[in-house]
Design a protein around this motif. Structure first.
Motif, PDB file in Angstrom:
ATOM      1  N   SER A 144       0.820  -1.215   0.000  1.00  9.72           N
ATOM      2  CA  SER A 144       0.000   0.000   0.000  1.00  9.72           C
ATOM      3  C   SER A 144       0.857   1.268   0.000  1.00  9.72           C
ATOM      4  N   GLY A 145       2.139   1.158   0.384  1.00 12.01           N
ATOM      5  CA  GLY A 145       3.010   2.323   0.416  1.00 12.01           C
ATOM      6  C   GLY A 145       2.812   3.210   1.632  1.00 12.01           C
ATOM      7  N   ASN A 146       2.004   2.765   2.576  1.00 12.50           N
ATOM      8  CA  ASN A 146       1.747   3.539   3.793  1.00 12.50           C
ATOM      9  C   ASN A 146       2.862   3.250   4.803  1.00 12.50           C
ATOM     10  N   LEU A 147       3.890   4.086   4.799  1.00 15.00           N
ATOM     11  CA  LEU A 147       5.068   3.826   5.640  1.00 15.00           C
ATOM     12  C   LEU A 147       4.766   3.886   7.143  1.00 15.00           C
ATOM     13  N   PRO A 148       3.961   4.863   7.618  1.00 11.52           N
ATOM     14  CA  PRO A 148       3.652   4.869   9.055  1.00 11.52           C
ATOM     15  C   PRO A 148       2.929   3.599   9.495  1.00 11.52           C
ATOM     16  N   LYS A 149       1.978   3.124   8.663  1.00  5.25           N
ATOM     17  CA  LYS A 149       1.248   1.901   9.010  1.00  5.25           C
ATOM     18  C   LYS A 149       2.183   0.698   8.983  1.00  5.25           C
ATOM     19  N   ALA A 150       3.113   0.683   8.024  1.00  3.14           N
ATOM     20  CA  ALA A 150       4.085  -0.412   7.954  1.00  3.14           C
ATOM     21  C   ALA A 150       4.962  -0.424   9.212  1.00  3.14           C
ATOM     22  N   ALA A 151       5.386   0.756   9.659  1.00  2.00           N
ATOM     23  CA  ALA A 151       6.209   0.842  10.869  1.00  2.00           C
ATOM     24  C   ALA A 151       5.437   0.358  12.086  1.00  2.00           C
ATOM     25  N   GLU A 152       4.162   0.745  12.181  1.00  4.48           N
ATOM     26  CA  GLU A 152       3.332   0.332  13.317  1.00  4.48           C
ATOM     27  C   GLU A 152       3.127  -1.179  13.305  1.00  4.48           C
ATOM     28  N   THR A 153       2.941  -1.749  12.109  1.00  9.36           N
ATOM     29  CA  THR A 153       2.762  -3.198  11.989  1.00  9.36           C
ATOM     30  C   THR A 153       4.014  -3.939  12.440  1.00  9.36           C
ATOM     31  N   LEU A 154       5.180  -3.465  12.018  1.00 13.98           N
ATOM     32  CA  LEU A 154       6.431  -4.122  12.404  1.00 13.98           C
ATOM     33  C   LEU A 154       6.683  -3.982  13.903  1.00 13.98           C
ATOM     34  N   ALA A 155       6.328  -2.826  14.466  1.00 14.31           N
ATOM     35  CA  ALA A 155       6.503  -2.631  15.912  1.00 14.31           C
ATOM     36  C   ALA A 155       5.604  -3.592  16.688  1.00 14.31           C
ATOM     37  N   THR A 156       4.371  -3.787  16.202  1.00 17.00           N
ATOM     38  CA  THR A 156       3.445  -4.721  16.849  1.00 17.00           C
ATOM     39  C   THR A 156       3.965  -6.145  16.753  1.00 17.00           C
ATOM     40  N   MET A 157       4.516  -6.507  15.600  1.00 18.57           N
ATOM     41  CA  MET A 157       5.084  -7.846  15.431  1.00 18.57           C
ATOM     42  C   MET A 157       6.231  -8.075  16.413  1.00 18.57           C
ATOM     43  N   ARG A 158       7.082  -7.066  16.583  1.00 13.63           N
ATOM     44  CA  ARG A 158       8.206  -7.224  17.516  1.00 13.63           C
ATOM     45  C   ARG A 158       7.701  -7.370  18.956  1.00 13.63           C
ATOM     46  N   CYS A 160       4.809  -8.661  19.855  1.00 15.13           N
ATOM     47  CA  CYS A 160       4.236 -10.007  19.970  1.00 15.13           C
ATOM     48  C   CYS A 160       5.336 -11.058  20.087  1.00 15.13           C
ATOM     49  N   LEU A 161       6.414 -10.880  19.348  1.00 14.95           N
ATOM     50  CA  LEU A 161       7.525 -11.827  19.431  1.00 14.95           C
ATOM     51  C   LEU A 161       8.143 -11.839  20.822  1.00 14.95           C
ATOM     52  N   SER A 162       8.280 -10.673  21.422  1.00 17.21           N
ATOM     53  CA  SER A 162       8.844 -10.611  22.776  1.00 17.21           C
ATOM     54  C   SER A 162       7.915 -11.257  23.788  1.00 17.21           C
ATOM     55  N   ALA A 163       6.591 -11.241  23.494  1.00 15.93           N
ATOM     56  CA  ALA A 163       5.619 -11.821  24.419  1.00 15.93           C
ATOM     57  C   ALA A 163       5.628 -13.352  24.358  1.00 15.93           C
ATOM     58  N   VAL A 164       5.722 -13.911  23.148  1.00 18.78           N
ATOM     59  CA  VAL A 164       5.658 -15.370  23.014  1.00 18.78           C
ATOM     60  C   VAL A 164       7.001 -16.032  23.286  1.00 18.78           C
ATOM     61  N   GLY A 165       8.086 -15.258  23.283  1.00 18.47           N
ATOM     62  CA  GLY A 165       9.394 -15.823  23.574  1.00 18.47           C
ATOM     63  C   GLY A 165       9.928 -16.652  22.421  1.00 18.47           C
ATOM     64  N   GLU A 166      10.796 -17.596  22.754  1.00 14.86           N
ATOM     65  CA  GLU A 166      11.446 -18.412  21.728  1.00 14.86           C
ATOM     66  C   GLU A 166      10.571 -19.608  21.341  1.00 14.86           C
ATOM     67  N   VAL A 167       9.443 -19.328  20.707  1.00 14.35           N
ATOM     68  CA  VAL A 167       8.577 -20.394  20.219  1.00 14.35           C
ATOM     69  C   VAL A 167       9.075 -20.833  18.848  1.00 14.35           C
ATOM     70  N   ALA A 168       9.320 -22.126  18.688  1.00 15.83           N
ATOM     71  CA  ALA A 168       9.930 -22.623  17.454  1.00 15.83           C
ATOM     72  C   ALA A 168       9.112 -22.257  16.220  1.00 15.83           C
ATOM     73  N   GLU A 169       7.757 -22.306  16.362  1.00 15.01           N
ATOM     74  CA  GLU A 169       6.887 -22.027  15.216  1.00 15.01           C
ATOM     75  C   GLU A 169       7.044 -20.606  14.690  1.00 15.01           C
ATOM     76  N   PHE A 170       7.602 -19.694  15.513  1.00 16.30           N
ATOM     77  CA  PHE A 170       7.710 -18.294  15.098  1.00 16.30           C
ATOM     78  C   PHE A 170       9.152 -17.886  14.782  1.00 16.30           C
ATOM     79  N   GLN A 176      11.873 -12.905   9.312  1.00 18.06           N
ATOM     80  CA  GLN A 176      11.072 -12.092   8.404  1.00 18.06           C
ATOM     81  C   GLN A 176      11.007 -10.645   8.889  1.00 18.06           C
ATOM     82  N   LEU A 177      10.887 -10.467  10.202  1.00 20.48           N
ATOM     83  CA  LEU A 177      10.786  -9.122  10.767  1.00 20.48           C
ATOM     84  C   LEU A 177      12.070  -8.329  10.526  1.00 20.48           C
ATOM     85  N   GLU A 178      13.213  -8.964  10.702  1.00 19.13           N
ATOM     86  CA  GLU A 178      14.490  -8.264  10.474  1.00 19.13           C
ATOM     87  C   GLU A 178      14.619  -7.806   9.031  1.00 19.13           C
TER      88      GLU A 178
END
Length: 408
Positions: A144-158, A160-170, A176-178
């Motif tokens: 979509s080219g919406n950079l602020p929304k893309a940044a917010e999505t990546l921040a949310t993903m990070r 969530c990753l910190s919340a679930v910890g080292e889960v193999a499935e993720f 992908q996030l990096e």
């Protein structure tokens, strides 16, 4: 299917992430991850609701079981003398009742702990489910080219990753996030260069917010420094152009070979123009980067001096030789005399040293002006900047004892 055992949540050292990992390990390979997470989330929510209901029900029962002996004791207080033996019995009953109440409170506390842990696990499950969804939809956000929304999505993903910890499935989601953060950084850079070059304050602040959201502010600092070091390097390079032009003009008038513009006469002007440029940047950054201007602008000068260091040392060296015809004629200075590469007849003289001191004094005046301009910056930033300003003289200071011995 996930089976929620309330006793697990009451165990000492309960870890929501370990519980999630165990549930995922028990998942049948054929069962989709998102369906499994949704089912687990629903069952945990239901169990948490049951625990909350039990807590409320048991709390009411405990209140209704407050010993009647308390009220009996108050009622019998006036005739305590006549009923001592009965009062002793009542007090004994009261003591037993208090023990029962303490046990009830302890049980309620254990139920509340289980409830809180269930809620924590439920939240973690929500993060896991959200992470799975974001991982699948993030490409659409980038398209979509919406950079602020893309940044917010990546921040949310990070998050969530910190919340679930080292889960193999993720594990693949973390990689992908990096990649996506690097991709977004690259998308921001052309716009950032344009905004910085054309002093678009609003655009710069929007792009700054995007980079901070994905922990990439360092790339803004690098880009800002790169853009503003160039004009200062151009000021430095202008010396050679002016020197050649001055030499040609003077030779035309005199008909003799003349060295042209001297570095010692040009250096104060370079310092003045550099100071003016930095003052303008300081004022602009005060609006564009209210939280970072105190370190951004000094960084420009520090990097500039770092890139000019070898050239600066060379020009100082030649300038010290310009004061004596013997060394001026061969474009050599103090360092060349000390190296022993010149004829033995070429001696170090007081004028060489005086020229060096005069140049150092010019630099000292500039350093004091910079210290005043950057007075709001942290002391470490100011000291590092001053060190960079004086750095071209370190080569000469290291030979000071030799200089002194030759002049005695």
């Amino acid at each position: 299917m996930v089976v929620v055992d309330a006793s697990e949540f009451g165990a000492e050292g309960f870890d929501p992430k370990r519980w999630i990992n165990a549930a995922l390990d028990a998942r049948h390979p054929s069962e989709p991850l998102d369906r499994f997470l949704a089912d687990a989330e629903e069952r945990l929510r239901s169990a948490a609701d049951d625990a909350a209901a039990a807590l409320e029900r048991d709390s009411g029962d405990a209140l209704r079981r407050v010993p009647l002996a308390c009220r009996d004791a108050l009622r019998l207080r006036d005739d305590a003398v006549a009923l001592r033996s009965h009062l002793a019995s009542v007090l004994q009953s009261l003591s037993l009742a208090e023990g029962s109440s303490a046990e009830s409170i302890a049980a309620l506390a254990r139920i509340d702990t289980v409830k809180q842990r269930m809620e924590a696990a439920y939240t973690t499950l929500q993060d896991a489910a959200g992470l799975a969804q974001l991982s699948q939809s993030v490409e659409d956000v980038f398209s979509s080219g919406n950079l602020p929304k893309a940044a917010e999505t990546l921040a949310t993903m990070r998050h969530c990753l910190s919340a679930v910890g080292e889960v193999a499935e993720f594990a693949n989601v973390r990689k992908q996030l990096e990649v996506l953060e690097e991709r977004l950084d690259e998308m921001v850079q052309p716009r950032l260069v344009d905004a910085l070059s054309n002093r678009k304050v609003d655009a710069v602040q929007d792009l700054r917010g995007i980079l901070i959201r994905i922990n990439r502010f360092k790339s803004l600092e690098v880009q800002y420094t790169k853009i503003h070091v160039k004009p200062l390097k151009k000021l430095w390079d202008d010396f050679e152009l002016k020197q050649r032009s001055s030499k040609v003009d003077m030779e035309k008038l005199s008909g003799e070979s003349i060295s042209g513009l001297s570095f010692s006469s040009w250096l104060p002007n370079f310092y003045d123009e550099t100071l003016l440029y930095l003052e303008q940047e300081w004022k602009w950054c005060l609006t564009a980067f209210p939280d970072e201007y105190k370190s951004l602008v000094p960084k420009v000068l520090t990097e500039t001096m770092s890139e000019l260091n070898s050239s600066f040392v060379s020009r100082i060296n030649i300038a010290t030789g310009d004061v004596i015809p013997e060394t001026r004629s061969i474009a050599k200075g103090i360092l060349d005399v000390l190296s022993g590469d010149l004829p033995k007849s070429t001696k170090l003289q007081n004028k060489h040293l005086q020229a060096l001191i005069e140049l150092h004094n010019m630099t000292g005046t500039f350093a004091r002006n910079i210290q005043y301009l950057f007075s709001e910056s942290d002391l470490a930033v100011v000291l590092n900047t001053l060190k960079a300003i004086y750095s071209p003289y370190e080569t000469f200071k290291a030979r000071w004892s030799v200089l002194y011995s030759l002049l005695r």
